[in-house]
Structure formats: C-alpha cells, structure tokens
Design a protein around this motif. Structure first.
Motif, PDB file in Angstrom:
ATOM      1  N   ILE A  84       0.844  -1.203   0.000  1.00  0.00           N
ATOM      2  CA  ILE A  84       0.000   0.000   0.000  1.00  0.00           C
ATOM      3  C   ILE A  84       0.878   1.250   0.000  1.00  0.00           C
ATOM      4  N   GLY A  85       1.942   1.211   0.820  1.00  0.00           N
ATOM      5  CA  GLY A  85       2.885   2.324   0.843  1.00  0.00           C
ATOM      6  C   GLY A  85       3.563   2.528  -0.498  1.00  0.00           C
ATOM      7  N   LEU A  86       3.938   1.434  -1.157  1.00  0.00           N
ATOM      8  CA  LEU A  86       4.555   1.532  -2.481  1.00  0.00           C
ATOM      9  C   LEU A  86       3.603   2.178  -3.480  1.00  0.00           C
ATOM     10  N   GLY A  87       2.334   1.791  -3.399  1.00  0.00           N
ATOM     11  CA  GLY A  87       1.334   2.390  -4.293  1.00  0.00           C
ATOM     12  C   GLY A  87       1.174   3.879  -4.060  1.00  0.00           C
ATOM     13  N   ALA A  88       1.161   4.280  -2.781  1.00  0.00           N
ATOM     14  CA  ALA A  88       1.035   5.702  -2.452  1.00  0.00           C
ATOM     15  C   ALA A  88       2.248   6.476  -2.956  1.00  0.00           C
ATOM     16  N   GLY A  89       3.437   5.890  -2.770  1.00  0.00           N
ATOM     17  CA  GLY A  89       4.646   6.558  -3.249  1.00  0.00           C
ATOM     18  C   GLY A  89       4.652   6.710  -4.754  1.00  0.00           C
ATOM     19  N   PHE A  90       4.191   5.676  -5.470  1.00  0.00           N
ATOM     20  CA  PHE A  90       4.122   5.756  -6.922  1.00  0.00           C
ATOM     21  C   PHE A  90       3.156   6.857  -7.360  1.00  0.00           C
ATOM     22  N   CYS A  91       2.020   6.966  -6.665  1.00  0.00           N
ATOM     23  CA  CYS A  91       1.050   8.028  -6.991  1.00  0.00           C
ATOM     24  C   CYS A  91       1.668   9.405  -6.773  1.00  0.00           C
ATOM     25  N   GLY A  92       2.459   9.543  -5.709  1.00  0.00           N
ATOM     26  CA  GLY A  92       3.123  10.819  -5.455  1.00  0.00           C
ATOM     27  C   GLY A  92       4.093  11.180  -6.561  1.00  0.00           C
ATOM     28  N   LEU A  93       4.884  10.211  -7.001  1.00  0.00           N
ATOM     29  CA  LEU A  93       5.827  10.462  -8.087  1.00  0.00           C
ATOM     30  C   LEU A  93       5.089  10.773  -9.388  1.00  0.00           C
ATOM     31  N   LEU A  94       3.960  10.093  -9.610  1.00  0.00           N
ATOM     32  CA  LEU A  94       3.162  10.350 -10.812  1.00  0.00           C
ATOM     33  C   LEU A  94       2.615  11.774 -10.811  1.00  0.00           C
ATOM     34  N   LEU A  95       2.193  12.252  -9.648  1.00  0.00           N
ATOM     35  CA  LEU A  95       1.723  13.626  -9.536  1.00  0.00           C
ATOM     36  C   LEU A  95       2.811  14.617  -9.917  1.00  0.00           C
ATOM     37  N   LEU A  96       4.036  14.370  -9.445  1.00  0.00           N
ATOM     38  CA  LEU A  96       5.144  15.265  -9.770  1.00  0.00           C
ATOM     39  C   LEU A  96       5.487  15.201 -11.253  1.00  0.00           C
ATOM     40  N   ALA A  97       5.448  13.999 -11.823  1.00  0.00           N
ATOM     41  CA  ALA A  97       5.816  13.837 -13.232  1.00  0.00           C
ATOM     42  C   ALA A  97       4.849  14.561 -14.155  1.00  0.00           C
ATOM     43  N   THR A  98       3.578  14.651 -13.763  1.00  0.00           N
ATOM     44  CA  THR A  98       2.567  15.276 -14.622  1.00  0.00           C
ATOM     45  C   THR A  98       2.292  16.717 -14.245  1.00  0.00           C
ATOM     46  N   GLN A  99       3.078  17.253 -13.320  1.00  0.00           N
ATOM     47  CA  GLN A  99       2.863  18.650 -12.922  1.00  0.00           C
ATOM     48  C   GLN A  99       3.277  19.576 -14.039  1.00  0.00           C
ATOM     49  N   SER A 100       2.456  20.561 -14.313  1.00  0.00           N
ATOM     50  CA  SER A 100       2.771  21.523 -15.361  1.00  0.00           C
ATOM     51  C   SER A 100       3.963  22.363 -14.949  1.00  0.00           C
ATOM     52  N   SER A 101       4.914  22.524 -15.863  1.00  0.00           N
ATOM     53  CA  SER A 101       6.129  23.283 -15.569  1.00  0.00           C
ATOM     54  C   SER A 101       6.381  24.271 -16.692  1.00  0.00           C
ATOM     55  N   GLY A 102       5.420  25.165 -16.885  1.00  0.00           N
ATOM     56  CA  GLY A 102       5.563  26.142 -17.956  1.00  0.00           C
ATOM     57  C   GLY A 102       5.542  25.500 -19.330  1.00  0.00           C
ATOM     58  N   GLY A 103       4.731  24.418 -19.453  1.00  0.00           N
ATOM     59  CA  GLY A 103       4.677  23.746 -20.742  1.00  0.00           C
ATOM     60  C   GLY A 103       5.828  22.810 -20.989  1.00  0.00           C
TER      61      GLY A 103
END
Length: 318
Positions: free
Chosen positions: A131-150
């Motif tokens: 469950i912790g691994l899944g939560a960590g993966f979701c956190g990394l996914l959020l960062l990867a898809t964060q908008s950074s000025g296009g």
C-alpha cells in the motif's frame, strides 16, 4: 540523571544537524549549478570533503593508508554511493526545482524495499508495505505530470536522473551487504575514502561530458561560494559524521527519521532562498511519498529497509 539528559541532548543536536545539512543540499546544488556543471559541482564537493576528513583523521592519529585492494573496493563502492547517488542527483537538478528534487529523493526507502526484495533475497513486502509503495508511486506520478511552464518533459527527465540516483544507492547497499564483513578500515576512514574516490569519478565524468567548457565563472558570487562551502562542510562532513554517530547510538528508525524532514526542509529552502513556489500538487505528492516512507520503514517493527552497512551508511541526498 544529568548524564542521561546530556546524552539525549547530544542525540537531538546530531539529529538537527543531519536534518539541516542534508535538507539544504538541494538548494546548495541549485546555486552551485549556476557556475559549475552537475558532475563537477558534485565532484569538487566530495573530493574536498573526503580530503578534509582524511587530514583530520591523520592529525588525530586515526588514519591508516589503504592498500591496493581497499582502494579498488572504495572505487567500486563509490561509483554507486557517490557518483550515481549524488552525481545523478545533481544532474537531475538541472531540470527540476530543488524542492521537487528533495521530494523525489525522499522516496529512497521505497526503492530500497523493492531492491532488496528483488535482488538481495529478502522477504516479500507485506500488504501494508505494498500500500505504501502504491502511495509513493502516486506521489511520483503527480510530480511527473505537474505543469512546468509547458515543459512536462523537463520534469520527467529530472525525475529520471534522481530516481537513478536512488537506484544507485540501492545497488551500493546490496553490494555492501554481500561483501565480507571484516574490514580493517574504520567507518570514518571508509567515509573519507568513498567521498574522495567518488568525487574523483564525478570530476572524470564531468570532464568527459565537456563540463570544463561549461563553467560560468561570471555567475560566481558570495551566494554561490557560501552554498558550495556549506555543501562541503555541512552536507558532507557534518552530516555523514553525525549520521554515523546516530547509527551507533540510537535505533535505525530514529537515525533515518531525516527521511520525513529533508523533503520539507528542501521545499522550504527552495521557497525562501531560491524563489521557488511550491504548488498544491507538490505538497500532495510530498504527503503521499512521506506517508509511503512511513509504511515502508515502520511495518517491520521499526526496522528500516535501508539497513546499516556493517556500521557504515551513506545518503543519496549527499
């Protein structure tokens, strides 16, 4: 009673020094990269730190010159624990903010759990840890898809380098666990040797990558000089020394508690000193990753997957 209070105070001071030192490495790299390339910034820092530690050990009469076999082992281990773990971290910060780098790097225990399970023959993670691994993966996914000025691809590239840094730490840990336990070198001697040889490797990689022609001395100012000096003194010498002392005198769970604090300090310093504005998505990712680290570190009765390396341990943030 007075002795017990003093000992607790020493523990607290060492913890605070580790929190501050390793939490500030990310903003230190941000400023240093204004002048030096990533591998040269890391290499110069590590070579100086290793040399200073060795000189101090010599002055105290606690240094023994390593033999050829020990030099060879140091170079092999430093490739993972310094070149990959710190050099790749510096490279990743060319693409993402120091705060984001701190959050991604905070996922190191998650990589460690998977690594020792798949490649070191340790037992399968528990349901809670998954469950912790899944939560960590979701956190990394959020960062990867964060908008950074296009420039979302910039986020992905930066995160790739930093995740590779965490995997370098995992490989170094697994290799260390498989090596013979008897070693005539002390923990501090090994630390100085690893930092020095790993720093030389970083300088060599930077030279091959053409970083000698990429230096921007016109950007050198007091801010950059202070940042680099603090990474040598605080992020390397003080942090490693205090962390090793903690590993010998407190539980592993207490010693690795910096995993919860460093990302917060990294985000705060990025905002306060670096002008970075953390987004709600970044805070959510930080909460998910720190929650995942909690599940990973505390499911096995408080024992960390990042085990003591026969009395020696090093951090990828360095």
């Amino acid at each position: 009673m007075r002795k017990s209070v003093y000992f607790k105070l020493v523990i607290l001071v060492n913890l605070l020094l580790v929190y501050i030192s390793w939490g500030s490495v990310y903003i230190g790299f941000k400023f240093t990269l204004e002048v030096l390339g990533p591998f040269w910034a890391c290499g110069a820092r590590m070579v100086l730190a290793g040399a200073i530690m060795a000189v101090c050990l010599m002055a105290a009469g606690k240094w023994r010159w390593p033999n050829g076999r020990e030099w060879l082992r140091a170079n092999w281990m430093a490739m993972f624990l310094v070149l990959f773990a710190s050099g790749f971290l510096s490279k990743g910060q060319e693409y993402i903010t120091s705060g984001m780098a701190a959050v991604v790097s905070g996922s190191t225990p998650i990589s460690m759990l998977v690594g020792v399970w798949l490649f070191a023959g340790e037992k399968r993670p528990t349901l809670t840890q998954f469950i912790g691994l899944g939560a960590g993966f979701c956190g990394l996914l959020l960062l990867a898809t964060q908008s950074s000025g296009g420039r979302e691809e910039s986020n992905l590239l930066g995160m790739f380098w930093i995740l590779m840094a965490t995997f370098g730490w995992v490989c170094g840990t697994i290799l260390t666990k498989r090596m013979p336990r008897h070693d005539p070198l002390s923990a501090m001697e090994c630390c100085a040797l690893y930092l020095f040889t790993g720093g030389l490797q970083c300088l060599l990689v930077g030279l091959v990558c053409g970083e000698a022609q990429m230096m921007r001395w016109q950007n050198l100012d007091l801010k950059v000089a202070i940042a680099f000096g603090w990474m040598v003194l605080g992020g390397s010498i003080i942090a490693y020394s205090c962390y090793m002392w903690l590993l010998r005198h407190v539980s592993t769970a207490v010693a690795v508690s910096y995993e919860y604090v460093v990302p917060i300090i990294g985000i705060f310093l990025g905002w306060w000193l670096g002008g970075e504005v953390p987004t709600n998505r970044m805070w959510l990712a930080c909460a998910l990753i720190l929650g995942a680290v909690f599940f990973v570190l505390h499911t096995n009765k408080g024992h960390s997957p990042r085990k003591r390396l026969h009395g020696r341990n090093f951090d990828s943030a360095s």
